[in-house]
Design a protein around this motif. Structure first.
Motif: not given
Lengths: 120, 225
Positions: B184-200
């Motif tokens: 859910a975090l990844k999905e929401h984070a890319r709503i306004l920022n579709p190209k966002l890179d995400i690292f855990v």
């Protein structure tokens, strides 16, 4: 409380523009504000009143015009209102494409115009 | 009598800071210094993450690194960085909730003749105000720790919208926080920022840190090319 920095900049732009235009007194300041800018409106207004004292903008009203998040669909070009926390708005209402868009509005933060009374 | 008139202005309120930031960014680029702005709430683990990131970067190259530690009051973080043998400058904002260019230039000047390949800005712990202010960095990242909860993405959308990468920190706490919905975090984070890179990541166990270091290394290479 980042409003202080922002309002300082607003007052400086407004006084500069008003003086350049030979205005005697600024009565209204119109600001366009995107939904993505976190601004406390009351605080913004009262800080403006404080920082504008002794300038041509003293006592001017601040009018905020907010702009929602708008996105343009990459598939069909339709522009629509996006509400980040509402999943139903992530799909283009025109062509049905899901989450395929670019942000076109919602981060604005500029002074659009000022209203002033004429100088002598 | 008093006649009203309209003066068209159309001037960006943050233009002064933005212009200064652009110039600063260009100057650092010419010197080969890659600047990274690290944002996140108080307690997200920014200092610990930064120390781990620099360790991982050392494995990739023999780079010169420095840190600007922005803090409302104390020198607690700056001392941690110094203890690790990394040159650091403490930027006390005295209660101001964000860093802007005037402060940034002063802090940079305090390094004197020191030059860096990587310069990190640990921004003020705050998920709201720093989003609006360009600090003259080449890339911006934000940290969100597992204990804070995934739903911060719903509460602070602008911050998630302006960064190049989202780093989820303290992932070693995932077994203790069943409510943390990574997808859910990844999905929401890319709503306004579709190209966002995400690292855990977890700075403590080292998980994901080499991947972040590789990303930072790559972004510097892109800047220089």
């Amino acid at each position: 409380m980042h409003e202080m920095s922002l309002v300082r900049s607003v007052v400086s732009i407004v006084t500069e523009e008003a003086e350049a235009a030979g205005a005697a007194k600024v009565t209204k300041v119109h600001i366009v504000l995107g939904e993505g800018r976190d601004i406390v409106e009351d605080l913004f207004e009262s800080l403006f009143q404080f920082l504008a004292r002794g300038t041509v903008a003293e006592g001017a009203r601040v009018v905020l015009h907010t702009r929602p998040y708008m996105v343009r669909c990459n598939a069909c070009g339709n522009e629509f209102h996006l509400i980040p926390i509402d999943k139903r708005t992530w799909t283009c209402p025109e062509c049905g494409k899901y989450k395929d868009y670019q942000l076109v509005s919602g981060m604005e933060f500029y002074i659009s115009k000022i209203e002033a009374s004429k100088g002598n | 009598m008093d006649e009203s008139r309209v003066i068209e202005v159309k001037r960006d309120i943050l233009a002064g800071n933005d212009r200064s930031a652009e110039k600063f960014r260009m100057l650092r680029k010419e010197e080969g210094t890659f600047l990274l702005d690290i944002m996140g709430s108080p307690g997200a683990g920014k200092t610990t993450f930064l120390l781990a990131l620099m360790e991982s970067l050392k494995k990739l190259s023999d780079a010169k690194m420095g840190v600007i530690e922005a803090d409302l009051e104390s020198d607690v973080d700056a001392l941690k960085i110094k203890a690790a043998g990394i040159p650091s400058v403490e930027l006390n904002t005295k209660g101001v909730c964000h860093v802007e260019m005037g402060m940034m230039k002063q802090a940079y000047a305090a390094f004197g003749d020191l030059k860096f390949d990587y310069l990190f800005l640990e921004n003020i712990g705050n998920l709201v105000c720093p989003a609006d202010f360009d600090t003259g960095c080449h890339r911006r990242i934000m940290l969100l720790s597992v204990p804070e909860g995934w739903d911060k993405v719903c509460k602070y959308p602008p911050m998630f919208a302006v960064v190049d990468a989202l780093i989820v920190t303290k992932c070693d706490y995932l077994p203790l926080n069943e409510d943390f919905d990574m997808e859910a975090l990844k999905e929401h984070a890319r709503i306004l920022n579709p190209k966002l890179d995400i690292f855990v990541t977890s700075a403590r166990t080292g998980e994901g840190m080499d991947d972040v270091a590789a990303w930072v290394f790559e972004k510097r290479k892109q800047m220089l090319s």
